[in-house]
Design an enzyme around this catalytic site. Structure first.
Site, short mmCIF file in Angstrom:
data_model
loop_
_atom_site.label_atom_id
_atom_site.label_comp_id
_atom_site.label_asym_id
_atom_site.label_seq_id
_atom_site.Cartn_x
_atom_site.Cartn_y
_atom_site.Cartn_z
N LYS A 245 -41.20 47.54 -11.06
CA LYS A 245 -41.18 48.84 -11.76
C LYS A 245 -40.06 49.73 -11.24
CE LYS A 245 -45.12 50.74 -11.73
NZ LYS A 245 -45.04 51.76 -10.70
N THR B 258 -37.38 48.73 -9.70
CA THR B 258 -36.13 48.08 -10.09
C THR B 258 -35.78 48.44 -11.54
OG1 THR B 258 -36.77 46.29 -8.61
CG2 THR B 258 -34.95 45.85 -10.10
N ARG C 90 -40.62 58.20 -5.69
CA ARG C 90 -41.39 58.58 -4.50
C ARG C 90 -40.77 57.99 -3.24
NH1 ARG C 90 -46.62 55.78 -6.17
NH2 ARG C 90 -45.09 54.67 -7.41
N LYS D 260 -45.33 44.72 2.68
CA LYS D 260 -44.59 44.94 1.44
C LYS D 260 -43.08 44.88 1.61
CE LYS D 260 -44.65 48.22 -2.40
NZ LYS D 260 -44.10 49.55 -2.36
N ALA E 295 -51.02 55.60 -5.98
CA ALA E 295 -51.69 55.86 -7.26
C ALA E 295 -53.09 55.29 -7.31
CB ALA E 295 -50.86 55.29 -8.41
N PHE F 282 -48.29 52.01 -10.08
CA PHE F 282 -49.12 50.95 -10.66
C PHE F 282 -49.12 51.00 -12.20
CE2 PHE F 282 -51.14 51.67 -6.37
CZ PHE F 282 -50.53 50.59 -5.79
N PHE G 46 -37.37 37.28 -14.81
CA PHE G 46 -37.22 36.56 -13.54
C PHE G 46 -36.44 35.29 -13.82
CE2 PHE G 46 -41.18 38.20 -11.04
CZ PHE G 46 -40.84 39.51 -11.36
N TRP H 102 -31.95 43.28 -12.70
CA TRP H 102 -31.98 42.75 -11.34
C TRP H 102 -30.69 41.96 -11.09
CZ3 TRP H 102 -32.08 37.68 -9.36
CH2 TRP H 102 -32.31 37.59 -7.98
#
Lengths: 642, 642
Positions: free
Chosen positions: A94, A96, A118, A129, A349, A377, A465, A495
């Site tokens: 998200k 990205t 954020r 992560k 979130a 999210f 992807f 990406w």
């Protein structure tokens, strides 16, 4: 063309050209090779005066709030929120996509764009992560600063929060062995001229108690007692401590076991800093004054009569605001293609509202034609709160929502094997499987319905992807528009290609923003607490109904009596399912939502029902991300952070 | 005249004129009305290139370590350490004197001067002490930034320290239910090509274990176990958590009471951040590489065989260094008269070594004719550690020590009533009383003897308070030189007059620096632990001898076996008496020093015996300093912080 160009002091935007390689190198390699404009140039191109920023080194700056005062006379650009379908634990790109879309708008379509995101939490960065700066050729730079301290806002929140925790426990401790007269003497000591004065917070408390007095010495004994003795009920403490570290051993602790304090020992615990009410307040406040007032209103405990005790009552709200005085200024950095990014606040979130700040969005909206912001999210989580909480406070209205979807997550929703961070993916996710994919589509359809429920045009971004096939991507694209009712659906390659890979998405967003928006809230604030909870449960989660625990029932009654029933609702729910149960994938049906507890964030201004067990403090795995992180001591370069 | 002027790019120094008022306004009023040069100008005047600093807003900058590389070719200036007699709990104006002396040297005597001070801790700032930016017309500016987050170093240390705490507990937790093979799989997972690699810290651990292996798969089962299982003894954890808040309820806690962790719950606690070993390391490290190595060497626990477990073994030392990568750069601010000040590190001198950083001092010494640095509390505390620990590591030698004395503290040592922060002073302290004063002089004489023991010329600065009489001041001045053997003694009025009030002191310091210094350490490192402790106890504290607890005896034996016996000694002792007992004022005689425990800071490189009870976490009083602190929400001005 647009009125924003009238701003004479704004420099024309200069895109930073990407030097792309194929195959795509690691995020860290790309970030390290990225060219960066001086942040002063980024600011000037955004239309900010030099005196309106405070540089933090060459590539970061704080934007002073005086900028908003000047800019607020300018018209506002279009407001685009990026959300997603229900993600796998790996995330679906998200951030990205948010950055790729921004790079496309700014560096390829010549639109003035500002991105609002954020600040990531250090806990997950060093835990499970890794970094959160986007990926591939769609990243923010400097990514290392972004992923570490940035300009210190998270630390300021941690310090302010824990000052209040110390103040609360110390107050109970000191009240316990002092007479009313001693407390009065200590809280309002005579100055060198023999005079007593009310500290600011005591004056406010006088007002709250309805006591009229100019001079402390005029107070009756009864009023002295009411003023000075908070009489906090140790069983009704609602304020824990916070830390920006994933430390599972702090989830449940006993404090006060030192020799002097042991008569007052009690259960407590630490949450991760981003879940602090102060973080929610930072994101929602509209000015320094609003920040100060909201901090003062935070309820940290009840007294023995059941009356809420606030940070103002503790006399600590002013000092906490002083600690957050610089944190209220958004931080300016840039994307890899040189467009401006405002980083501000960082709530989660699933346990908070999960959106960046209103102040950053407002500065952005008055500076750009397009503002791309991100909510945490899925649309059931951050986006619902974006609409019902953040937009309600700000008065701003979104023009378009981008829903990010991936082949991987839709296959999972179609019944694919469990996806676990750090473990190899099952081959089903990397080989063509149209049937599994098709079975997962209802999750996407549900999120599109949620967006539609708010009256906002939705554009689906299919984040490609490298293992996805053309047929798989095309299936999602077609289904999103034909069956899902999206305004448009676009396959994106930001990406691998940066902004160029999201030009189609950007064009679709521009077009969607031209559609008349019919934004509406999901519920009205004057509805009862239960009505609001049930509206969200049924209309957003698709539940059949809601079951309340005894505790939740009593809290709802209590909050209604205290007048907190007009707050919006911030559901604390897993992000891994549309329902409350993380194992229910796809589009769950035939379930009821259990409300275990309801809590109040009076300063932030919302109630948060807890659905199932929500961890407010992550843990570290056996081999955390920090294992690979180090510093090249010859160059100062940080290694292994991505 | 001096070679430093050859530095072509250095701008001539421009003093900032004071606008003095009589009577002297509050510290806050003075600080707010202070004119400030742009920090870029301060840097240029100090001889730093623009690329050698990173501005943090207009009035703060970080100095990059590349500056030290260039500057180290230049000769060094004179090195002046400011210490004090045994203070009252109110402090005797040591920082104020440090700044006044610097303002006198730089703005009145036209000497190139750089001042080095520590960053204050937020705990006492919001608790009992208030700000620490000097006072009157001898302050650093911006004082509000100085007293709050500055450039975030303290927060970086807190984050790095607590990451290690979380890593330690999580490692025990994960090892408990994993087989050796599972641990191996998790710590050295196969990458997407099926290969395993050793992470950097695992490679270092291999070396420590003496195992030779290129490929993880080549390891024998026994070596896999030794490499992957740290087998930490939960009863031998030496690493707690830290927070920069005065939170007495965190002194003793039980962690791990959450549902998942409750089988591993154990006693723990928080210390204040400035007492972290990382703070001591930051102050003592000589380069980024040295920082990385020292962090890796920190011993956090013993394994079940009694072998030390380090942060390197936990695999977290690299990530901690990444968190401290910017903290290693000193922060540049300025005095009220525009002379440069480097702020770096902030350890307490009663529980740590209490000195600012070697890196800051080195940058300063290569940039200035005079460097004024400050060590915490009295000559028995911070100055002893300055000489025996800091100078031993740095190789630097002081040219002069300034001993700050006040009428107030000498009267207390002469037998005056107890001085308590926040309570009115007894009139004996504000009225002439030569007899009481005379009785207190031996405390000053003792501190002068301590300085003499190190072979450094001492100048006494009699810091004048408005209630002191001429006779009282003159008595101290005369006694200091005639009986105390000081090189000189000067009455100073820098609080009321700024640098002008310390010109006599500055002249005395310049003169003392011309004297041949005969610096020597108190003890040699190869002496036994007990010899070193006893030398300090007898020669610095004047004790008759030392008594060791059983625990201390066993620790000394253990540390000697581990080879830690060649470390210098950092005594953890009260600062309120030359002895270990805070109630013994003046120059105590006929006492023995009890050593309760001995601990090792292997990364910082010292042992610290605990003499009596030392609190490593302050508490808040009933009415903490934060009660008066607030923000003017119209201007952003911070109120009540002084």
């Amino acid at each position: 063309m647009t009125p924003y160009l009238d701003c004479a002091e704004r420099l024309p935007f200069s895109p930073t050209p990407l030097r792309r390689q194929d195959p795509v190198p690691s995020d860290l390699e790309i970030a390290e090779q990225a060219r960066r404009k001086p942040i002063t140039l980024v600011a000037e191109e955004m239309g900010l005066y030099p005196h309106e920023i405070e540089a933090f080194g060459p590539h970061k700056a704080k934007v002073k709030l005086c900028a908003l005062g000047r800019l607020s006379k300018l018209p506002m650009g279009k407001y685009v929120d990026v959300t997603a379908i229900t993600p796998t634990p790996l995330g679906e790109g998200k951030t990205t996509t948010t950055l790729g879309l921004s790079q496309a708008l700014g560096a390829h379509l010549d639109r003035r764009v500002v991105t609002c995101i954020r600040q990531p939490s250090l806990g997950p960065t060093f835990g499970i992560k890794g970094g959160a700066a986007g990926g591939g050729y769609s990243q923010v730079v400097p990514m290392q600063d972004f992923n570490l301290h940035l300009t210190g806002d998270m630390h300021a929140i941690t310090a302010a929060h824990n000052l209040a925790s110390a103040a609360l426990d110390a107050r109970i401790f000191h009240e316990s062995d002092a007479t009313d007269e001693q407390l009065f003497e200590r809280l309002m000591p005579k100055d060198r001229h023999g005079h007593r004065v009310f500290a600011h917070s005591l004056k406010l408390r006088l007002g709250k108690l309805g006591v009229q007095a100019e001079n402390p010495d005029d107070l009756s004994a009864a009023d002295r007692r009411r003023l000075c003795r908070l009489d906090i009920d140790p069983k009704e403490i609602m304020w824990r401590r916070v830390m920006d570290v994933s430390d599972r051993f702090l989830r449940g602790i006993t404090v006060g076991q030192g020799n002097e304090e042991k008569d007052f020992q009690h259960d407590s615990g630490f949450d991760i800093s981003s879940s602090s009410e102060l973080m929610a307040i930072l994101a929602l406040c509209r000015s320094l004054r609003d920040l100060r007032l909201r901090i003062g209103r935070v309820v940290v405990a009840l007294d023995r009569k059941g009356v809420p005790v606030t940070l103002e009552d503790l006399g600590v709200a002013g000092a906490m605001t002083a600690l957050m005085r610089d944190a209220i200024k958004p931080t300016l950095i840039q994307t890899m293609e040189g467009t401006p990014v405002l980083v501000h606040a960082g709530p989660f979130a699933n346990i908070a509202h999960g959106n960046s700040s209103i102040l950053a969005d407002k500065i952005a909206l008055h500076s750009a034609e397009y503002v791309v912001t991100e909510s945490g999210f899925g649309a059931d989580m951050g986006m619902e709160k974006f609409c019902d909480i953040k937009c309600r406070v700000s008065g701003l209205r979104p023009d378009c929502v981008v829903v990010v979807a991936t082949v991987r997550s839709l296959k999972m929703h179609g019944g694919g094997p469990k996806v676990v961070a750090g473990k190899p993916l099952d081959p089903v996710y990397t080989e063509e499987n149209l049937e599994l994919l098709r079975k997962g589509l209802p999750n996407l359809f549900h999120h599109l319905e949620v967006v539609r429920r708010f009256g906002i045009p939705a554009v689906v971004a299919v984040n490609r992807f490298s293992t996805d096939t053309e047929l798989e991507l095309e299936l999602i694209r077609m289904a999103a528009t034909v069956e899902g009712g999206a305004a448009d659906a676009v396959i994106c390659e930001h990406w691998a290609k940066g902004g160029e890979g999201a030009v189609d998405l950007a064009n679709a967003v521009v077009k969607a923003c031209e559609q008349p928006s019919d934004f509406r809230f999901l519920y009205e604030l004057e509805h009862t607490i239960k009505d609001k909870i049930e509206t969200i449960a049924k209309e957003i989660y698709g539940a059949d109904g809601v079951d309340y625990s005894e505790l939740a029932e009593s809290k709802i009654k209590e909050f209604t009596e205290l007048g907190y029933d007009t707050f919006p609702i911030c559901m604390a729910k897993t992000h891994l399912s549309i329902s409350h149960d993380p194992t229910l994938k796809g589009r769950p049906k035939g379930f009821r939502i259990p409300v275990r507890d309801v809590r109040a964030s009076v300063g932030a201004g919302f109630l948060y029902p807890l659905l199932g067990k929500m961890s407010t403090m992550p843990g570290l795995p056996t081999r955390p991300s920090f294992y690979d992180i180090d510093v090249d001591t010859n160059t100062g370069r940080i290694m292994g952070l991505f």
